[in-house]
Design a protein around this motif. Structure first.
Motif, PDB file in Angstrom:
ATOM      1  N   ILE A 224       0.584  -1.099  -0.306  1.00  0.00           N
ATOM      2  CA  ILE A 224      -0.023   0.003  -0.315  1.00  0.00           C
ATOM      3  C   ILE A 224       1.147   1.648  -0.186  1.00  0.00           C
ATOM      4  CG2 ILE A 224      -1.796   1.576   1.034  1.00  0.00           C
ATOM      5  CD1 ILE A 224      -2.865  -1.137   1.760  1.00  0.00           C
ATOM      6  N   PRO A 225       1.803   1.493   0.710  1.00  0.00           N
ATOM      7  CA  PRO A 225       1.910   3.114   1.163  1.00  0.00           C
ATOM      8  C   PRO A 225       3.455   2.752   0.144  1.00  0.00           C
ATOM      9  CG  PRO A 225       3.604   1.637   2.661  1.00  0.00           C
ATOM     10  CD  PRO A 225       1.566   0.760   1.950  1.00  0.00           C
ATOM     11  N   GLY A 226       3.865   1.126  -0.988  1.00  0.00           N
ATOM     12  CA  GLY A 226       4.540   1.215  -1.772  1.00  0.00           C
ATOM     13  C   GLY A 226       4.099   1.738  -3.155  1.00  0.00           C
ATOM     14  N   LEU A 227       2.557   1.762  -3.200  1.00  0.00           N
ATOM     15  CA  LEU A 227       2.040   1.878  -4.748  1.00  0.00           C
ATOM     16  C   LEU A 227       1.649   3.682  -4.499  1.00  0.00           C
ATOM     17  CD1 LEU A 227      -0.286  -1.324  -5.689  1.00  0.00           C
ATOM     18  CD2 LEU A 227       2.036  -0.395  -6.447  1.00  0.00           C
ATOM     19  N   LYS A 228       1.579   3.721  -3.489  1.00  0.00           N
ATOM     20  CA  LYS A 228       1.169   5.259  -3.033  1.00  0.00           C
ATOM     21  C   LYS A 228       2.316   6.010  -3.274  1.00  0.00           C
ATOM     22  CE  LYS A 228      -2.791   4.944   0.563  1.00  0.00           C
ATOM     23  NZ  LYS A 228      -2.715   5.306   1.627  1.00  0.00           N
ATOM     24  N   GLN A 229       3.725   6.212  -2.780  1.00  0.00           N
ATOM     25  CA  GLN A 229       4.696   6.110  -3.356  1.00  0.00           C
ATOM     26  C   GLN A 229       4.947   6.336  -4.986  1.00  0.00           C
ATOM     27  OE1 GLN A 229       8.066   4.607  -1.218  1.00  0.00           O
ATOM     28  NE2 GLN A 229       7.239   5.383   0.993  1.00  0.00           N
ATOM     29  N   LYS A 230       4.558   5.605  -5.840  1.00  0.00           N
ATOM     30  CA  LYS A 230       4.665   5.727  -7.310  1.00  0.00           C
ATOM     31  C   LYS A 230       3.461   6.563  -8.076  1.00  0.00           C
ATOM     32  CE  LYS A 230       5.231   1.451  -9.639  1.00  0.00           C
ATOM     33  NZ  LYS A 230       4.759   0.876  -9.502  1.00  0.00           N
ATOM     34  N   GLY A 231       2.658   7.299  -6.675  1.00  0.00           N
ATOM     35  CA  GLY A 231       1.566   8.199  -7.453  1.00  0.00           C
ATOM     36  C   GLY A 231       0.514   7.756  -7.912  1.00  0.00           C
ATOM     37  N   LEU A 232      -0.102   6.295  -7.378  1.00  0.00           N
ATOM     38  CA  LEU A 232      -1.304   5.422  -7.561  1.00  0.00           C
ATOM     39  C   LEU A 232      -2.234   6.290  -6.142  1.00  0.00           C
ATOM     40  CD1 LEU A 232       0.414   2.498  -8.930  1.00  0.00           C
ATOM     41  CD2 LEU A 232      -0.644   3.866 -10.432  1.00  0.00           C
ATOM     42  N   GLU A 233      -3.267   6.176  -6.436  1.00  0.00           N
ATOM     43  CA  GLU A 233      -4.187   6.093  -5.267  1.00  0.00           C
ATOM     44  C   GLU A 233      -5.256   4.815  -5.664  1.00  0.00           C
ATOM     45  OE1 GLU A 233      -8.387   9.746  -5.071  1.00  0.00           O
ATOM     46  OE2 GLU A 233      -7.301   9.926  -6.166  1.00  0.00           O
ATOM     47  N   PHE A 234      -5.285   4.744  -4.666  1.00  0.00           N
ATOM     48  CA  PHE A 234      -6.539   3.607  -4.240  1.00  0.00           C
ATOM     49  C   PHE A 234      -7.975   3.197  -4.393  1.00  0.00           C
ATOM     50  CE2 PHE A 234      -2.612   2.072  -2.377  1.00  0.00           C
ATOM     51  CZ  PHE A 234      -2.629   0.495  -3.003  1.00  0.00           C
ATOM     52  N   VAL A 235      -8.539   3.262  -5.614  1.00  0.00           N
ATOM     53  CA  VAL A 235     -10.300   3.507  -5.469  1.00  0.00           C
ATOM     54  C   VAL A 235     -11.287   1.864  -5.575  1.00  0.00           C
ATOM     55  CG1 VAL A 235      -9.496   5.447  -6.859  1.00  0.00           C
ATOM     56  CG2 VAL A 235     -10.141   3.277  -7.848  1.00  0.00           C
ATOM     57  N   THR A 236     -11.823   2.338  -5.420  1.00  0.00           N
ATOM     58  CA  THR A 236     -13.146   1.225  -5.796  1.00  0.00           C
ATOM     59  C   THR A 236     -13.150   0.746  -6.976  1.00  0.00           C
ATOM     60  OG1 THR A 236     -14.710   2.702  -5.819  1.00  0.00           O
ATOM     61  CG2 THR A 236     -14.297   1.681  -3.456  1.00  0.00           C
ATOM     62  N   ILE A 237     -14.100  -0.125  -7.176  1.00  0.00           N
ATOM     63  CA  ILE A 237     -13.683  -0.424  -8.472  1.00  0.00           C
ATOM     64  C   ILE A 237     -15.152   0.707  -9.567  1.00  0.00           C
ATOM     65  CG2 ILE A 237     -15.403  -2.225 -10.946  1.00  0.00           C
ATOM     66  CD1 ILE A 237     -12.777  -3.260  -9.105  1.00  0.00           C
ATOM     67  N   THR A 238     -16.144   1.021  -8.468  1.00  0.00           N
ATOM     68  CA  THR A 238     -16.873   1.383  -9.221  1.00  0.00           C
ATOM     69  C   THR A 238     -16.356   3.577  -9.668  1.00  0.00           C
ATOM     70  OG1 THR A 238     -19.009   1.144  -8.035  1.00  0.00           O
ATOM     71  CG2 THR A 238     -19.173   3.307  -8.400  1.00  0.00           C
ATOM     72  N   GLU A 239     -15.488   3.267  -8.385  1.00  0.00           N
ATOM     73  CA  GLU A 239     -14.138   5.088  -8.665  1.00  0.00           C
ATOM     74  C   GLU A 239     -13.309   4.540 -10.080  1.00  0.00           C
ATOM     75  OE1 GLU A 239     -14.329   6.506  -4.670  1.00  0.00           O
ATOM     76  OE2 GLU A 239     -13.274   5.075  -4.869  1.00  0.00           O
ATOM     77  N   LEU A 240     -13.059   3.036 -10.418  1.00  0.00           N
ATOM     78  CA  LEU A 240     -12.271   3.527 -11.292  1.00  0.00           C
ATOM     79  C   LEU A 240     -12.734   3.395 -12.148  1.00  0.00           C
ATOM     80  CD1 LEU A 240      -9.154   1.685 -11.838  1.00  0.00           C
ATOM     81  CD2 LEU A 240     -10.077  -0.075 -12.005  1.00  0.00           C
ATOM     82  N   VAL A 241     -14.072   2.858 -12.878  1.00  0.00           N
ATOM     83  CA  VAL A 241     -15.098   2.546 -13.461  1.00  0.00           C
ATOM     84  C   VAL A 241     -15.463   4.324 -14.583  1.00  0.00           C
ATOM     85  CG1 VAL A 241     -17.603   1.962 -14.706  1.00  0.00           C
ATOM     86  CG2 VAL A 241     -15.703   0.593 -13.272  1.00  0.00           C
ATOM     87  N   SER A 242     -15.911   4.785 -13.234  1.00  0.00           N
ATOM     88  CA  SER A 242     -16.092   6.519 -13.628  1.00  0.00           C
ATOM     89  C   SER A 242     -15.023   7.071 -13.232  1.00  0.00           C
ATOM     90  CB  SER A 242     -16.920   7.192 -12.393  1.00  0.00           C
ATOM     91  OG  SER A 242     -15.953   6.966 -10.956  1.00  0.00           O
ATOM     92  N   GLY A 243     -13.722   6.889 -13.865  1.00  0.00           N
ATOM     93  CA  GLY A 243     -12.503   7.832 -14.167  1.00  0.00           C
ATOM     94  C   GLY A 243     -12.072   7.478 -15.354  1.00  0.00           C
ATOM     95  N   GLY A 244     -13.220   6.852 -15.932  1.00  0.00           N
ATOM     96  CA  GLY A 244     -12.374   7.084 -16.961  1.00  0.00           C
ATOM     97  C   GLY A 244     -12.545   5.612 -18.262  1.00  0.00           C
TER      98      GLY A 244
END
Length: 251
Positions: A224-244
């Motif tokens: 979790i902290p490692g992927l956040k350091q890569k600039g990634l934001e954790f989202v739900t599937i619904t949020e992933l879908v609505s993001g583009g």
């Protein structure tokens, strides 16, 4: 070199150039076809396997079909790191562990399903698949979750008949793009390395929270902290879908 030979060599060179240009054009066209809208229905049912690479979103997903000893450790790690996830639950498990389902919901995670029995849909007729989904829907509705939109077929087994049956039940099929096979307990560092090595924008990560996993919770402390350091934001599937737009797969 004669004029005729010179002309033939020139034609060959231009022919190669034209061939390469057409080949590149075909590859670009295929790439564009891979960026159809999420769950776009052009006559064929589809399954979501990855979100848009244009947004810095990544989705953690957990399957649960049995046991109650490991899920709380995983929920604790998610809470510690203030990270959202989507949990794909079998209806039979949710029926037996209503308190944990409520805890998942209270922690603001998204709840999705894997059907009721968690038996491969490839072994069922379409009508049996639909009955299994309907039975799961009844369970989740009784628990207060009437708006479940997503399903991951048991064991990830998928074909066109399964996709069509799921679509008829008004659900969307979700698979994954990154699978470290944590249920095999390959080693905490192996799970970490696979996710950190390839995890990127739009990925849907498949993990588990059933009692079979022994190393997943500990791996999350680094992932979790490692992927956040890569600039990634954790989202739900619904949020992933609505993001583009998202990549889709068809079996």
């Amino acid at each position: 070199m004669s004029f005729y030979t010179w002309r033939m060599e020139k034609v060959k060179r231009y022919g190669v150039v034209i061939f390469l240009a057409l080949f590149c054009a075909i590859l670009m066209w295929i790439g564009q076809m891979g960026q159809l809208p999420v769950f776009s229905n052009d006559g064929e049912p589809k399954a979501l396997s990855q979100g848009s690479e244009e947004q810095p979103y990544i989705a953690l997903t957990f399957n649960i079909s049995w046991g109650n000893e490991k899920v709380n450790d995983i929920l604790d790690k998610l809470e510690t790191h203030q990270t959202k996830a989507t949990f794909f639950l079998s209806g039979s498990w949710a029926e037996r562990h209503q308190d944990i389902v409520e805890a998942i919901h209270e922690d603001k995670h998204e709840i999705a399903m894997t059907g009721y029995e968690y038996e491969s849909y490839t072994e069922m007729e379409p009508e049996e698949i639909r009955r299994d989904i309907q039975k799961a829907k009844e369970v989740f509705e009784k628990l207060g979750f009437e708006d479940i939109n997503y399903i991951r077929p048991p064991h990830g087994h998928l074909n066109e008949e399964i996709l069509a049956a799921i679509e008829q039940e008004g659900l969307e099929t979700v698979q994954w793009s990154l699978n470290p096979r944590d249920w095999e307990n390959p080693g905490t560092n192996t799970i970490i390395d696979q996710i950190m090595g390839t995890g990127s924008k739009g990925d849907i990560i498949l993990l588990h929270a059933s009692d079979s996993v022994k190393q997943t919770a500990k791996a999350l402390e680094v992932i979790i902290p490692g992927l956040k350091q890569k600039g990634l934001e954790f989202v739900t599937i619904t949020e992933l879908v609505s993001g583009g737009k998202a990549k889709i797969t068809q079996e």
